[in-house]
Design an enzyme around this catalytic site. Structure first.
Site, PDB file in Angstrom:
ATOM      1  N   HIS A 187       0.821  -1.224   0.000  1.00 50.85           N
ATOM      2  CA  HIS A 187       0.000   0.000   0.000  1.00 50.85           C
ATOM      3  C   HIS A 187       0.855   1.274   0.000  1.00 50.85           C
ATOM      4  O   HIS A 187       0.377   2.336  -0.364  1.00 50.85           O
ATOM      5  CB  HIS A 187      -1.042  -0.012   1.128  1.00 50.85           C
ATOM      6  CG  HIS A 187      -0.494   0.350   2.480  1.00 50.85           C
ATOM      7  ND1 HIS A 187       0.171  -0.533   3.276  1.00 50.85           N
ATOM      8  CD2 HIS A 187      -0.513   1.517   3.174  1.00 50.85           C
ATOM      9  CE1 HIS A 187       0.528   0.059   4.397  1.00 50.85           C
ATOM     10  NE2 HIS A 187       0.127   1.320   4.369  1.00 50.85           N
ATOM     11  N   HIS A 249       7.609  -2.171   2.435  1.00 53.10           N
ATOM     12  CA  HIS A 249       7.466  -0.718   2.341  1.00 53.10           C
ATOM     13  C   HIS A 249       8.825  -0.001   2.252  1.00 53.10           C
ATOM     14  O   HIS A 249       9.035   0.871   1.417  1.00 53.10           O
ATOM     15  CB  HIS A 249       6.706  -0.158   3.549  1.00 53.10           C
ATOM     16  CG  HIS A 249       5.396  -0.838   3.825  1.00 53.10           C
ATOM     17  ND1 HIS A 249       4.612  -1.364   2.830  1.00 53.10           N
ATOM     18  CD2 HIS A 249       4.715  -1.069   4.979  1.00 53.10           C
ATOM     19  CE1 HIS A 249       3.517  -1.887   3.366  1.00 53.10           C
ATOM     20  NE2 HIS A 249       3.560  -1.717   4.666  1.00 53.10           N
ATOM     21  N   LYS A 349       8.246   0.423  16.020  1.00 51.57           N
ATOM     22  CA  LYS A 349       6.924   0.670  16.605  1.00 51.57           C
ATOM     23  C   LYS A 349       7.109   1.273  17.987  1.00 51.57           C
ATOM     24  O   LYS A 349       8.134   1.076  18.627  1.00 51.57           O
ATOM     25  CB  LYS A 349       6.145  -0.646  16.700  1.00 51.57           C
ATOM     26  CG  LYS A 349       5.750  -1.167  15.313  1.00 51.57           C
ATOM     27  CD  LYS A 349       4.497  -1.999  15.355  1.00 51.57           C
ATOM     28  CE  LYS A 349       4.072  -2.425  13.956  1.00 51.57           C
ATOM     29  NZ  LYS A 349       3.137  -1.495  13.333  1.00 51.57           N
TER      30      LYS A 349
HETATM   31  C1  BG6 Z   1       1.213  -2.292   7.427  1.00 45.85           C
HETATM   32  C2  BG6 Z   1       1.840  -2.989   8.601  1.00 45.85           C
HETATM   33  O1  BG6 Z   1       1.621  -2.883   6.219  1.00 45.85           O
HETATM   34  O2  BG6 Z   1       1.647  -0.935   7.420  1.00 45.85           O
HETATM   35  C3  BG6 Z   1       1.474  -2.301   9.896  1.00 45.85           C
HETATM   36  O3  BG6 Z   1       1.382  -4.346   8.624  1.00 45.85           O
HETATM   37  C4  BG6 Z   1       1.834  -0.842   9.837  1.00 45.85           C
HETATM   38  O4  BG6 Z   1       2.157  -2.908  10.987  1.00 45.85           O
HETATM   39  C5  BG6 Z   1       1.260  -0.214   8.587  1.00 45.85           C
HETATM   40  O5  BG6 Z   1       1.316  -0.201  10.991  1.00 45.85           O
HETATM   41  C6  BG6 Z   1       1.763   1.195   8.415  1.00 45.85           C
HETATM   42  O6  BG6 Z   1       1.073   1.783   7.359  1.00 45.85           O
HETATM   43  P1  BG6 Z   1       0.880   3.362   7.300  1.00 45.85           P
HETATM   44  O7  BG6 Z   1       0.161   3.588   6.021  1.00 45.85           O
HETATM   45  O8  BG6 Z   1       0.077   3.722   8.516  1.00 45.85           O
HETATM   46  O9  BG6 Z   1       2.250   3.934   7.355  1.00 45.85           O
END
Ligand code: BG6
Ligand code: NDP
Length: 502
Positions: A187, A249, A349
């Site tokens: 995403h 990511h 985290k």
């Molecule tokens: C997800 C992870 O892919 O991305 C989560 O599984 C994480 O652990 C999240 O909190 C973070 O996404 P964003 O869009 O909030 O940075």
């Protein structure tokens, strides 16, 4: 986003789950609201829990009201959207589920007067269920080979849990789907600010000439969250942050910063260049694995004035867990552009602040002309992915007055003040691209494989050395001191400032 009016049916496996409720259905509704869904669109959810179509519509209506960026939706628009929403109840392991699904799809599509629409199967399900659903889709004739042009599959992360399992999963996927039908979602690639990395680099003539080892001293990529595991302790304790954030990511961010300009802006060329970045990553030696990778885990602490528990006290987490909730390390890209430039990556985290950023630290000028007590700070370009999305450039400027004193000042661009509409949610863009058959913002098979090859040696090293404990850090801090020492050993420091935060 442009409107394509090819009829489409989206089938979400895992329709009673968290992702469907918080992200997928609100995103589909927003696409509808903004006129991006085809006029003949249907949504069919599949999950184990018993529900009627009406009950599913009620749940999805609440999901849209609670989680869509529209806030409280227009009732007529929502009702119209929900009227095209259906539910099939069944276990993924049961062949009957797919017969019911097939019957439902025939009914729904023929009632809409649609024949052979684009069909998107979205696997919003636990990874252990991926192979089961893939096999059954093929066996039930829901993915005929001769209709590969209109049938696609979106697969959620994590795509495997190491290099070997990622390859096995790719082989399983390819037994049913051709690569061109497969959309492996990350995403982050749907985030407006992430897409802007390439636009900023390649649509502005002034930055690209500087984007290399001659002008850049080092790069820092940070994904810091104040959140903990948010009810996903069972999943996270198996995964850890290296698999959850870094393998996907963060390595995607690294690819976008490090890649060469593609010869064309299309799915194959963009992904070819990203893969080359991953191929150029210098493998970790035994010494690096033992001493230069910081693996941390939070203990209790305070975040924004509230007490939060230790990771090991989170629900569904092993009380003796050694799982990484923080990781920091340094990598080099052994290629012409980046030879010798360190890239420092850290993700954590329960850190002191929420920020995802790429900090490009430039070299100092070749000569110090201005004699003064304090050397001017080197230029810094901050690509702030979230929150307070924008781009900051730190330059030195003469402080007004008779003496030459140089202060760091910022040139800044903020999405929130420059554009009159907020960025769409990442899932909106990605769902629409998948419906349109554009896979540029999805990970290709070899991309996932190379990304796993980067992190798998770390995972194997930790597994082979179970006696080496994680380094603990208090929730609400910037991670373990070892993380700071990692970068300080090179005479540098983490950039911890978050624009817009006092
Ligand atoms: C997800 C992870 O892919 O991305 C989560 O599984 C994480 O652990 C999240 O909190 C973070 O996404 P964003 O869009 O909030 O940075
Ligand atoms: P949930 O556990 O909330 O949902 C899982 C869904 O799968 C439920 O609808 C569940 O149905 C269904 N399901 C599981 N097993 C079966 C089965 N045997 N037969 C039928 N249905 C079944 O998971 P999430 O929504 O959180 O995550 C889904 C996927 O998305 C995972 O791969 C996750 O890693 C990924 N993801 C999730 C994110 C999030 O924020 N939630 C973020 C990024 C990725 P029922 O409950 O009715 O049994």
């Amino acid at each position: 986003m442009t409107q394509h009016d090819t009829p489409a049916t989206v089938v979400i496996f895992g329709a009673s789950g968290d992702l469907t409720k918080r992200k997928l259905v609100p995103a589909l509704f927003m696409l509808k609201r903004e006129g991006h869904l085809p006029s003949r669109f249907s949504l069919v959810g599949v999950a184990r829990r018993e529900k009627t179509d009406e009950e599913f519509r009620g749940d999805m209506g609440e999901a849209v009201s609670s989680f869509s960026r529209a806030g409280s939706p227009d009732r007529a628009q929502l009702d119209e959207f929900l009227s095209r929403t259906f539910y099939v109840c069944g276990d993924f392991a049961n062949v009957e589920t797919y017969k019911w699904l097939k019957t439902k799809l025939d009914e729904v599509e023929s009632a809409a007067g649609v024949k052979d629409p684009v069909r998107l199967y979205y696997l919003a399900i636990p990874p252990s269920e991926f192979p089961v659903v893939l096999e059954h889709l093929a066996a039930a004739g829901l993915s005929p080979r001769d209709q590969a042009d209109r049938i696609r599959i979106v697969i959620e992360k994590p795509f495997g849990h190491d290099a070997e399992s990622g390859r096995v999963l790719n082989a399983q996927v390819h037994r049913t789907f051709e690569e061109k039908q497969v959309y492996r979602i990350d995403h982050y690639l749907g985030k407006e600010t992430v897409q802007n990395i390439l636009v900023f680099r390649l649509a502005n003539g002034i930055f690209e000439p500087l984007w290399n080892r001659r002008y850049i001293d080092h790069v820092q990529i940070t994904v810091a969250e104040t959140l903990g595991v948010e009810g996903r302790g069972g999943y996270f304790d198996e995964a850890g942050i290296l698999r959850d954030i870094v393998q996907n990511h963060m390595l995607q961010l690294l690819c976008l910063v490090g890649m060469e300009p593609p010869i064309r802006f299309d799915a194959e060329q963009v992904r070819n260049e990203k893969v080359k970045v991953l191929m150029a990553l210098r493998p970790f030696g035994a010494e690096d694995l033992a001493n230069s990778i910081v693996r941390g885990q939070y203990v209790g602490g305070d975040i924004a004035g509230a007490r939060v528990p230790a990771y090991r006290d989170e629900p569904s987490v092993d009380p003796h867990s050694n799982t990484d909730t923080y990781v920091a390390f340094r990598v080099f890209l052994d290629n012409w552009r980046w030879a010798g430039v360190p890239f420092y990556l850290r993700a954590g985290k329960r850190l002191a602040g929420r920020t995802t950023s790429i900090a490009i630290h430039f070299r100092r000028p070749p000569l110090t002309l201005f004699r003064q007590a304090r050397a001017p700070e080197p230029n810094l370009l901050l690509l702030q992915i979230q929150p307070d999305e924008g781009i900051w450039l730190r330059v030195g400027s003469k402080r007004p007055g008779g003496r030459v004193e140089i202060d760091p000042v910022e040139l800044q661009f903020r999405y929130s003040t420059t554009f009159d509409q907020g960025p769409p949610e990442a899932y909106e863009r990605l769902l629409l691209d998948a419906m349109h058959g554009d896979s540029t913002l999805f990970a290709r098979e070899d991309e996932v494989d190379y990304a796993w090859r980067v992190v798998t040696p770390m995972l194997e090293h930790w597994k082979a050395n179970p006696g080496v404990p994680v380094t603990l850090y208090p929730a609400g801090s910037w991670g373990p001191l070892e993380g700071d020492r990692l970068i300080q050993a090179d005479g540098r420091a983490w950039y911890n400032e978050i624009p817009g935060r006092d």
